[in-house]
Design an enzyme around this catalytic site. Structure first.
Site, short mmCIF file in Angstrom:
data_model
loop_
_atom_site.label_atom_id
_atom_site.label_comp_id
_atom_site.label_asym_id
_atom_site.label_seq_id
_atom_site.Cartn_x
_atom_site.Cartn_y
_atom_site.Cartn_z
N ASP A 246 -59.30 96.30 -57.36
CA ASP A 246 -58.34 97.36 -57.05
C ASP A 246 -58.62 98.59 -57.90
O ASP A 246 -57.71 99.21 -58.44
CB ASP A 246 -56.92 96.85 -57.29
CG ASP A 246 -55.86 97.77 -56.66
OD1 ASP A 246 -56.23 98.57 -55.78
OD2 ASP A 246 -54.68 97.68 -57.04
N GLY B 2 -44.48 99.95 -59.85
CA GLY B 2 -45.37 99.89 -58.71
C GLY B 2 -45.25 98.55 -58.03
O GLY B 2 -44.31 97.77 -58.27
N MET C 128 -46.85 95.93 -58.46
CA MET C 128 -46.96 94.79 -59.36
C MET C 128 -45.71 94.60 -60.21
O MET C 128 -45.60 93.67 -60.98
CB MET C 128 -48.17 94.96 -60.29
CG MET C 128 -49.50 94.64 -59.63
SD MET C 128 -49.67 92.88 -59.35
CE MET C 128 -49.79 92.30 -61.02
#
Length: 894
Positions: free
Chosen positions: A133, A20, A22
């Site tokens: 988040d 993803g 990150m």
């Protein structure tokens, strides 16, 4: 380049399991601890931004401190060969976004998942950490149904307190990390779950998580996103402008949960739900079967079911009918005669029917009480017009509840603070700090008088709405007062009664009267065994010695009138005579107390795995403070309701016989055996001085007493005798009710008192190693009672032996090779053992748990060899009732 088989420090990469914004996520094996973990390898552009990398490392270290069952753990942040990665907990199962692809989540399952999410958020928020988040993809569901929130706080770790956004191919998803050149001023997170302030690029706090929590819970219940759009801009516009449509929720969603969602989804953060803990409380209440009605009312709520909790679920109408004596509340006996009603309470183990754990509402319509199950202790309310009690969510760990004067609110102590909760359940509010509260009273004008701590404090007053407490009384230290406790208001709402805790326990305490109008030491009023309760209009009901008494009070002169009269003989548990109330009275005069517990005590052996075997001893009454003889065949115990009434008994553990060995006119407390088992060292009260004690030897066969010191109000209680018989270790109570460690030298012509350790903290419960060179004891110097080991007879360098819970008792094995520690383990108690290697430094091994004790016990002692352990256990279920007395004045008529 990372690939399967790559080694990063002591982590061996196994396979890629996700990717993803990150970075890539890999399954790996930790070769040091032999466990599977997840590693998140950060993108290469991190290396070009030293400032952001340094901030990420700082934040990652903070996040690694989070330790909660509903938060995915971060083990550390590492760098090797230019590769920077996070070592994280590998959580099995699917994430919530995958679960939602199958449709909505059934209500009970969704509520339970939401409760777990809220608990994780609450834990982090209390430590100043915000997720930023929260979304279904960051919520993992294990195969066992446990929920863990992932990537906690990493948003801040990436971009600090600013927010960021960037382009993405998915219309409703924004990257959770952007390049350094686009980070500043851009929106971070997932658009559909962003709070309005986050979508506008403003700084965020915990209220952003509360918004996202509401959006996620809505999606679980409705099976559709609350905010959606074809593009990121459309989605953000919906977050900022589209009305929140709670009508899309299934009709089965309770009104209380709809109200919670409405409070979470307020666009103005100043008007939004302030604390995620309030959401957890509401969900707990919903899961417990409460708050299903449209409005909670203070009295006579409609009957509803509640979840059973272990063996405590005994409050059924059939059982109640068999226990009623004289009819339910409101069904007065003909002719105004005295009636007693058994009011059924569901209890297990650590029950509510003891001093200070129940209270009758001023309107006489309900009882609040403390009860426990396998998940912990909390408050319950039993409306007397109904048959089933209701748990009060958010009251875990509560003690000493008391009512507001209008019967609408309940105050209690928990978690180091004084709190309040509506009678019908709801949000719990914190009123003020109270480290270890000991009772309170709530006036009609909205002032609470309370004892904030166990000792060395007077009473304080504080507005019931909250504020900074100020003193309400002053201690009379010169006359031996160590604390004021358990106040009770008189009808004027200004004057109040309270109990004075003396320097030494006795069978009576002083009851004083004071006023909110001035801070004073109080006016002496009477002596009793606990704080009186006002029985309208002008009578006080209080325990004294062997009975429950009633006496008139002149409310004008504020003086007692006439003589006290006996109302009931020994009506309740008189465990220890302190200021703790053991009876309560409503405004209308209804009287409530706990009946005598008739169950016998069994002396049970447990082996090192906790397996049980009978000792053959089973006796009527409550026994405590057992000490097994060095030969392992006899045990001495204390029996009695108070220190002044206690007596020593010796039982044969092989054959079951036993008898009292101290005379009836000498109170006794806790004994230890002499090295040859011929005598017992105990703390005894002289016949003519029930409020004084002195250590003495008691012959185990004849009961003959040899005094060691003159009687004194300085309580000295033996805790151990050295193997050579020359040293008697003692707990010393000092002015201020602090406990210190002392000892008596017995090798001279007369016993000589000496101090071992005198500090501002409490040190007690000392035990000597078999060679006499070391001492193990309990101390609360750290704020929690823990075990320490040091040299003897002079302390040198105390070492702490930590089990993770508050220590209750410590003992050496007779060969000196093991240390046994009894300690709190959640809401239960467990036994731990530490291996010892004697020598100049005495090596101490890490404590290992042997077993967890049953819920209800009154005493515990190891055998000398440490191969088995004696447990004093109450037999059968405690009578699940309180006694309610109506028209009790009829008993006083001439």
């Amino acid at each position: 380049m990372i690939a399967a088989g790559t080694s990063l420090l002591h982590y061996r990469v196994v396979e890629k399991i996700g990717e993803g914004g990150m970075g890539a996520v890999w399954r790996a094996t930790d070769s040091t601890l032999d466990r599977d973990i997840a590693i998140k390898v950060l993108p290469a552009d991190f290396a070009s931004d030293a400032e952001r990398l340094a901030r990420f490392e700082r934040e990652a270290k903070v996040l690694a401190s989070l330790n909660h069952p509903h938060i995915g753990a971060i083990y550390g942040f590492h760098e090797v060969g230019g590769v920077r990665f996070l070592a994280m907990e590998l959580v099995p199962g699917e994430d919530l976004s995958q679960r939602l692809e199958k449709g909505s989540v059934p209500f009970s399952e969704a509520a339970d998942m939401a409760r777990q999410i809220a608990a994780g958020l609450e834990y982090a928020h209390e430590r100043g950490i915000v997720h930023r988040d929260l979304k279904p993809a960051n919520i993992k569901i294990t195969p066992e149904g446990s929920v863990k929130v992932l990537d906690f706080g990493l948003a801040k770790a990436v971009v600090g307190d600013s927010t960021a956004s960037g382009p993405t191919s998915a219309p409703t998803i924004l990257p959770t990390m952007t390049s350094a050149g686009t980070a500043i001023g851009m929106i971070l997170g997932t658009a559909a779950y962003m709070s309005p302030e986050q979508a506008r690029g403003k700084p965020v706090d915990k209220r952003a998580d509360i918004w996202a929590f509401g959006v996620v819970l809505f999606e679980m219940l409705a099976g559709q996103r609350l905010f959606d759009g074809e593009t990121v801009s459309d989605t953000l516009a919906a977050v900022l402008t589209r009305p929140v449509d709670l009508d899309a929720l299934p009709k089965s969603v309770p009104a209380s949960l709809r109200r919670l969602l409405a409070r979470c989804l307020v666009r103005d953060p100043k008007a939004r739900l302030r604390d995620i803990g309030e959401a957890r409380i509401v969900i707990d209440e919903v899961l417990a079967g409460g708050m299903q009605d449209s409005e909670a009312t203070p009295v006579a709520r409609q009957k509803r079911s509640w979840l059973p909790w272990g063996i405590a679920a005994v409050a059924v109408a059939t059982a109640l009918a068999t226990l009623l004596i004289g009819g339910l509340k409101g069904q007065a006996a003909p002719g105004g005669q005295l009636t007693r009603t058994s009011v059924l309470m569901p209890i297990s183990g650590k029950a509510a029917l003891s001093a200070g754990t129940f209270a009758l509402s001023p309107d006489g319509g309900a009882v609040v009480f403390l009860a426990s199950d396998e998940t912990g202790s909390r408050l319950f309310v039993r409306e007397l017009a109904e048959t089933e009690p209701r748990p009060l969510a958010g009251t875990d760990g509560a003690v000493f509840p008391f009512w507001s004067a209008d019967s609408r609110q309940i105050a209690f102590f928990a978690g180091g603070s004084l709190r309040r909760v509506p009678r019908g359940g709801g949000a719990v509010q914190t009123i003020c700090a109270a480290k270890d509260g000991r009772g309170g009273a709530w006036s009609r004008e909205g002032t609470i008088v309370f004892a904030p701590d166990f000792g060395d404090v007077p009473l304080y007053q504080v507005p019931a709405s909250g504020g900074e407490p100020v003193p309400a009384t002053a201690l009379d230290v010169e006359n031996g007062e160590v604390s004021h406790r358990f106040p009770s208001f008189l009808p004027d709402g200004r004057h109040f009664l309270f109990g004075v805790e003396p320097q030494i326990a006795s069978n009576r305490i002083r009851i004083k009267l004071a006023s909110l109008d001035e801070v004073s030491k109080g006016k002496p009023l009477l002596e009793a065994s606990a704080v009186p309760r006002l029985a309208s209009p002008s009578q006080l009901v209080f325990p004294r010695d062997a009975g429950l008494m009633v006496q008139s009070i002149d409310l004008t002169r504020l003086e007692m009138v006439g003589e006290a009269r006996l109302l009931e003989e020994r009506p309740s548990f008189l465990a220890l005579v302190t200021s703790t109330p053991i009876v309560d009275v409503a405004d209308g005069g209804e009287l409530l107390y706990a009946p005598v517990d008739p169950r016998p005590t069994a002396f049970v052996w447990l082996d090192r795995n906790g397996r049980r075997s009978e000792s053959g001893v089973r006796e009527e009454g409550v026994f405590n403070s057992p000490a097994v003889s060095h030969g392992g065949r006899r045990v001495v115990v204390t029996k009695g309701g108070s220190f002044a009434e206690g007596s020593l008994w010796i039982f044969d553990l092989d054959h079951g016989g036993g008898s009292k060995i101290t005379p009836s006119d000498r109170g006794a407390y806790a004994a230890v055996w002499s090295p040859d088992d011929s005598e017992l060292a105990a703390s005894l009260s002289p016949a003519a001085q029930p409020d004084a004690f002195a250590p003495a030897w008691v012959a185990a066969e004849s009961g003959k007493i040899r005094e060691l010191l003159e009687p004194s109000k300085r309580w000295t209680s033996p805790t151990d005798v050295s193997a050579d018989g020359r040293t008697l270790l003692c707990d010393d109570q000092t002015p201020g009710m602090k406990m210190n460690l002392g000892y008596l030298r017995l090798d001279g012509a007369a016993p000589e008192r000496a101090d071992y350790l005198t500090t501002p903290a409490n040190e007690l419960g000392g035990r000597l190693s078999p060679d006499g060179g070391f001492i193990a004891y309990l101390s609360d110097v750290s704020g929690t009672t823990e075990v320490y080991v040091d040299t003897f007879p002079k302390p040198s360098s105390a070492r702490r032996v930590n089990t993770g819970g508050a220590a209750l008792q410590v003992d050496f094995r007779s060969d000196g090779k093991e240390l046994f520690i009894l300690a709190a383990d959640g809401d239960r108690s467990s036994l731990y053992a530490s291996e010892l290697r004697p020598g100049g430094e005495l090596a101490i091994g890490r404590p290992q748990k042997l077993f967890t004790l049953p819920v209800e016990w009154s005493g515990f002692a190891p055998s000398p060899k440490g191969d088995r352990f004696l447990l004093l256990e109450r037999i059968g279920n405690r009578s699940p009732s309180l006694t309610l007395v109506d028209n009790w004045r009829a008993q006083l008529a001439p």
